[in-house]
Motif scaffolding. Structure first.
Motif, PDB file in Angstrom:
ATOM      1  N   ALA A  84       3.442 -13.104  32.295  1.00  0.00           N
ATOM      2  CA  ALA A  84       3.695 -13.309  33.626  1.00  0.00           C
ATOM      3  C   ALA A  84       2.632 -14.412  34.167  1.00  0.00           C
ATOM      4  O   ALA A  84       1.477 -14.478  33.658  1.00  0.00           O
ATOM      5  CB  ALA A  84       3.460 -12.303  34.525  1.00  0.00           C
ATOM      6  N   LEU A  85       2.926 -15.061  35.154  1.00  0.00           N
ATOM      7  CA  LEU A  85       2.090 -16.053  35.902  1.00  0.00           C
ATOM      8  C   LEU A  85       1.033 -15.359  36.738  1.00  0.00           C
ATOM      9  O   LEU A  85       1.646 -14.557  37.613  1.00  0.00           O
ATOM     10  CB  LEU A  85       2.828 -17.204  36.759  1.00  0.00           C
ATOM     11  N   ILE A  86      -0.347 -15.498  36.420  1.00  0.00           N
ATOM     12  CA  ILE A  86      -1.213 -14.743  37.521  1.00  0.00           C
ATOM     13  C   ILE A  86      -1.965 -15.793  37.954  1.00  0.00           C
ATOM     14  O   ILE A  86      -2.763 -16.534  37.652  1.00  0.00           O
ATOM     15  CB  ILE A  86      -2.025 -13.809  36.413  1.00  0.00           C
ATOM     16  N   PRO A  87      -2.133 -15.665  39.306  1.00  0.00           N
ATOM     17  CA  PRO A  87      -3.018 -16.357  40.194  1.00  0.00           C
ATOM     18  C   PRO A  87      -4.623 -16.180  39.981  1.00  0.00           C
ATOM     19  O   PRO A  87      -4.931 -15.422  39.427  1.00  0.00           O
ATOM     20  CB  PRO A  87      -2.523 -16.223  41.493  1.00  0.00           C
ATOM     21  N   GLU A  88      -5.534 -17.267  40.225  1.00  0.00           N
ATOM     22  CA  GLU A  88      -6.821 -17.036  40.351  1.00  0.00           C
ATOM     23  C   GLU A  88      -7.131 -15.889  41.024  1.00  0.00           C
ATOM     24  O   GLU A  88      -6.759 -15.380  42.184  1.00  0.00           O
ATOM     25  CB  GLU A  88      -7.313 -18.333  40.791  1.00  0.00           C
ATOM     26  N   LEU A 148      -3.981  -5.492  32.221  1.00  0.00           N
ATOM     27  CA  LEU A 148      -3.214  -6.546  31.494  1.00  0.00           C
ATOM     28  C   LEU A 148      -2.761  -6.293  30.173  1.00  0.00           C
ATOM     29  O   LEU A 148      -3.693  -5.497  29.386  1.00  0.00           O
ATOM     30  CB  LEU A 148      -4.094  -7.849  31.367  1.00  0.00           C
ATOM     31  N   ASP A 149      -1.563  -6.293  29.740  1.00  0.00           N
ATOM     32  CA  ASP A 149      -1.329  -6.274  28.381  1.00  0.00           C
ATOM     33  C   ASP A 149      -1.822  -7.326  27.320  1.00  0.00           C
ATOM     34  O   ASP A 149      -1.764  -8.350  27.695  1.00  0.00           O
ATOM     35  CB  ASP A 149       0.247  -6.201  28.188  1.00  0.00           C
ATOM     36  N   TYR A 160      -0.584 -19.665  27.107  1.00  0.00           N
ATOM     37  CA  TYR A 160      -0.744 -20.951  26.140  1.00  0.00           C
ATOM     38  C   TYR A 160       0.862 -21.582  26.189  1.00  0.00           C
ATOM     39  O   TYR A 160       1.868 -21.282  26.294  1.00  0.00           O
ATOM     40  CB  TYR A 160      -0.582 -20.277  24.676  1.00  0.00           C
ATOM     41  N   GLU A 161       0.527 -22.968  26.067  1.00  0.00           N
ATOM     42  CA  GLU A 161       1.831 -23.901  26.337  1.00  0.00           C
ATOM     43  C   GLU A 161       2.220 -23.908  24.883  1.00  0.00           C
ATOM     44  O   GLU A 161       1.627 -23.892  23.743  1.00  0.00           O
ATOM     45  CB  GLU A 161       1.473 -25.294  26.857  1.00  0.00           C
ATOM     46  N   ASP A 162       3.636 -24.270  24.677  1.00  0.00           N
ATOM     47  CA  ASP A 162       4.159 -24.721  23.463  1.00  0.00           C
ATOM     48  C   ASP A 162       3.644 -26.000  22.796  1.00  0.00           C
ATOM     49  O   ASP A 162       3.432 -26.805  23.829  1.00  0.00           O
ATOM     50  CB  ASP A 162       5.856 -24.486  23.608  1.00  0.00           C
TER      51      ASP A 162
END
Length: 690
Positions: free
Chosen positions: A84-88, A124-125, A156-158
């Motif tokens: 998931a996207l998590i903000p600062e 967090l998982d 991590y980006e692909d």
């Protein structure tokens, strides 16, 4: 050779479909609902088949359905949902690994990570790879300490370039879902207490033993080798030491794994086998042996490779105790099945693959190789036995090693004849040193340092033998498969002497040669233009056969031009020569222009005109001649007016690479859409190839 062994390994029948499902899930995403429907149909069909079938007749169909169920299980277990996207936000976590020093940062891993989400804390998982700004207080952090901080958890980006190592998949396979950077002002140590499990305690024990070695051994390289050989801690190994062990074919000595556990297991297991007492006596002896093995695993910080080996030895010992099947392939498949069930992503780890391949190779090939020559005399037999063990392990791991590391030691048999016996002595002396040092006694420190220095010298000497090392060897997956297929058929032929196996092996070799020839032809005739996706840098390649010219620009690290790390696999896979960096003159036909308010590089490849534009004046001089181009590459945030570009270059395609900032990509894409010109952003779309 392997046919009877496989029939005696029932877990192999479910391991193969389970692993196959996990691999398929990694490469082909299938909706969960379809997998559940397929599973339901298989279960229903299996029930009906059991009810309607005649029990007096053997039917292989239920076994096939059962394997299909494990395939479905693998498809479900191998699914990887995007984090998931998590903000600062605010974070609290526990350090679960050693602090390692990099060039500009310290890094480690965090577990039990909680982040602030609104008014509540959410766990967090998985784990987080954290990078600290380099400062002295980081050295005071230990596994088990808790920290609080403020930062942004990044996914991590692909990979954005061809054949680039998928670091994100590698980290996710180890349970790491995010990475995080914390500067000196964004974190503090926390007084919060987190329970210390076996993993944390084992790392603490290893750190204590490393301190004892540090106080007793003087040589820097000797310390690093002992840390690695005894305790599985390789962070202190220098690059020169690593390279000499790699070149001599004895790097496996420094990776605490099945070899070390096997050395510790064989002697006690042999002694237990001589016990002819009651079941209670054998049970007690087995428990003592297992306690010793798992205690050693604790000393190494519960390293995954050691846990694999100890698990395998434990399964083998329990099977012997209970009178079950103890065939090596049965034990091997059962151990792999347990580990894949526990952590499915382990199947993609190179260490896991090499470990099981080496054991399978020794079990399958060592005896036939040993029987090929009848050695006379105790010393000759033991020497030949050690050589065949080493040869069998290398035979089984060589294709995979070449595929992953592109290098091979040509003196591995010679070096292992000296290194393995010496490493065995060092291991037993080292464990005796650890035991005595816990009593405050250090009588073995001098002997241990001398033995380690001797090991260092032998590997250094072996690595310097002319022709000892081959590198830049590349294989593609189909070549690896055909190599293994031919090796297995060769072993089966020497075991059974069946002509059909010889014919099959010759066909596999012929097919391997055909594939290799086709690949070599394609590489020699390959002609392409690449714009790679490297953040804050330009990396643009012109390839003709094995000739390689590269333009480099942007904020390049270091004083000398070199191939970016992300592109080394690309260069190796295409067997490219060392690149000539443009605009220096090279074998490629190109023109460098630095006049008239423009700085550009012009070339022609595949009859297409390509321009790399580095600078252009806002107001071009009168009489500027147009240069119609097929591909126009803009680098280094080149300031330009698109109308002027269209007038001068008439581009068929505009590319902006990583040396330009994100805002420049956005503005140029919007302008190209407005003018109806195709646009490619390496930041957004990845690399471009023509």
């Amino acid at each position: 050779m392997f046919d009877k062994a496989f029939r005696k390994a029932p877990f192999m029948r479910v391991l193969i479909p389970l692993a196959g499902g996990i691999i398929m899930a990694r490469h082909y995403t299938m909706p969960a609902i379809i997998i559940w429907i397929l599973t339901g149909f298989l279960i229903l069909f299996l029930i009906l088949l059991i009810i309607m079938s005649d029990r007096r007749q053997r039917n292989a169909l239920p076994a096939g359905i059962f394997q299909g169920l494990f395939l479905c299980m693998g498809l479900m277990m191998g699914r990887e949902d995007d984090p998931a996207l998590i903000p600062e936000t605010m974070l609290q976590a526990r350090i679960c690994d050693e602090i390692l020093a990099g060039e500009r940062t310290f890094k480690t891993r965090l577990d039990r990570v909680y982040y602030r989400s609104g008014e509540k804390w959410t766990r967090l998982d998985g784990r987080v790879q954290v990078y600290f700004e380099r400062e002295d207080r980081c050295l005071e952090l230990l596994p088990g300490d808790c920290i609080s901080g403020w930062g942004k958890l990044l996914r991590y980006e692909d990979p954005a370039n061809p054949f680039e190592f998928n670091y994100g998949a590698y980290q996710r396979g180890k349970g790491v879902s995010y990475h995080l950077y914390l500067d000196s002002t964004s974190w503090i140590t926390s007084p919060a207490y987190a329970a210390r499990g076996l993993q944390i305690r084992s790392k603490g024990i290893r750190r204590t033993l490393m301190d004892r070695i540090d106080r007793s051994i003087e040589g820097r390289d000797e310390k690093a080798i002992l840390y690695s050989l005894l305790l599985g801690y390789r962070a202190e190994l220098g690059q020169d030491v690593k390279q000499q062990f790699v070149r001599s074919g004895s790097m496996h000595i420094l990776a605490v794994s099945g070899l070390h556990v096997g050395i510790l297991y064989i002697l006690p297991a042999f002694l237990i086998g001589k016990i002819r007492g009651s079941m209670a006596g054998r049970l007690l002896a087995t428990l003592v042996l297992l306690m010793l093995l798992w205690s050693y695993a604790m000393l190494t910080g519960l390293s995954p490779s050691v846990v694999r080996a100890v698990t395998m030895c434990s399964v083998h010992r329990i099977a012997i105790l209970t009178g079950r099947k103890t065939g090596i392939f049965h034990v091997l498949s059962l151990t792999a099945f347990i580990m894949v069930l526990y952590r499915p992503a382990i199947i993609f780890e190179t260490g896991f693959q090499l470990s099981f391949a080496a054991v399978a190779g020794i079990a399958g090939f060592q005896k036939p190789l040993y029987n090929m020559i009848s050695a006379k005399g105790w010393l000759a037999r033991r020497t030949w036995q050690l050589m065949t063990v080493s040869l069998a392990a290398q035979l089984a791991t060589a294709p995979l090693s070449l595929f992953c590391f592109h290098q091979f030691s040509n003196v591995f048999i010679l070096s292992n004849l000296a290194v393995i016996p010496l490493a065995t002595v060092i291991l037993y002396v080292g464990l005796a040193f650890i035991l005595l040092s816990s009593l405050g006694l250090y009588p073995l420190s001098g002997i241990l340092e001398w033995l380690t220095s001797l090991l260092d010298g032998i590997t250094h000497l072996m690595g310097r033998i002319p022709g000892a090392f081959s590198e830049n060897i590349t294989l593609i997956p189909i070549q690896v498969f055909l190599l293994y297929f031919a090796i297995i058929l060769c072993g089966l032929f020497f075991r059974s002497r069946k002509v059909v196996l010889l014919h099959a092996m010759m066909a596999a070799v012929a097919l391997l040669l055909l594939v290799s020839g086709i690949r070599e032809y394609r590489l020699r005739t390959h002609e392409a233009f690449y714009v790679f996706s490297i953040p804050r840098e330009s990396a643009i390649s012109f390839v003709r056969g094995r000739e390689h010219s590269m333009y480099r620009g942007g904020r390049i690290r270091g004083d000398t031009l070199q191939i970016p790390y992300a592109l080394r696999n690309f260069s190796s896979r295409h067997k490219l020569s060392s690149p000539v960096f443009l605009p220096v003159r090279s074998g490629m036909e190109h023109c460098h222009i630095d006049t008239g308010g423009m700085r550009l590089l012009f070339t022609v490849i595949k009859n297409s005109k390509i321009v790399i534009l580095r600078q252009i004046s806002e107001c071009l001089p009168r009489g500027t001649v147009g240069l119609e181009t097929d591909i126009l590459v803009l680098v280094d945030n080149v300031s330009c007016n698109l109308d002027s570009l269209i007038l001068v270059f008439k581009p068929g395609l505009i590319i902006v690479d990583g040396s330009s900032h994100s805002r420049y990509h956005f503005e140029m894409e919007r302008s190209c859409i407005h003018h109806g010109i195709p646009f490619h952003s390496t930041e957004k779309d990845g690399f471009y190839v023509y």
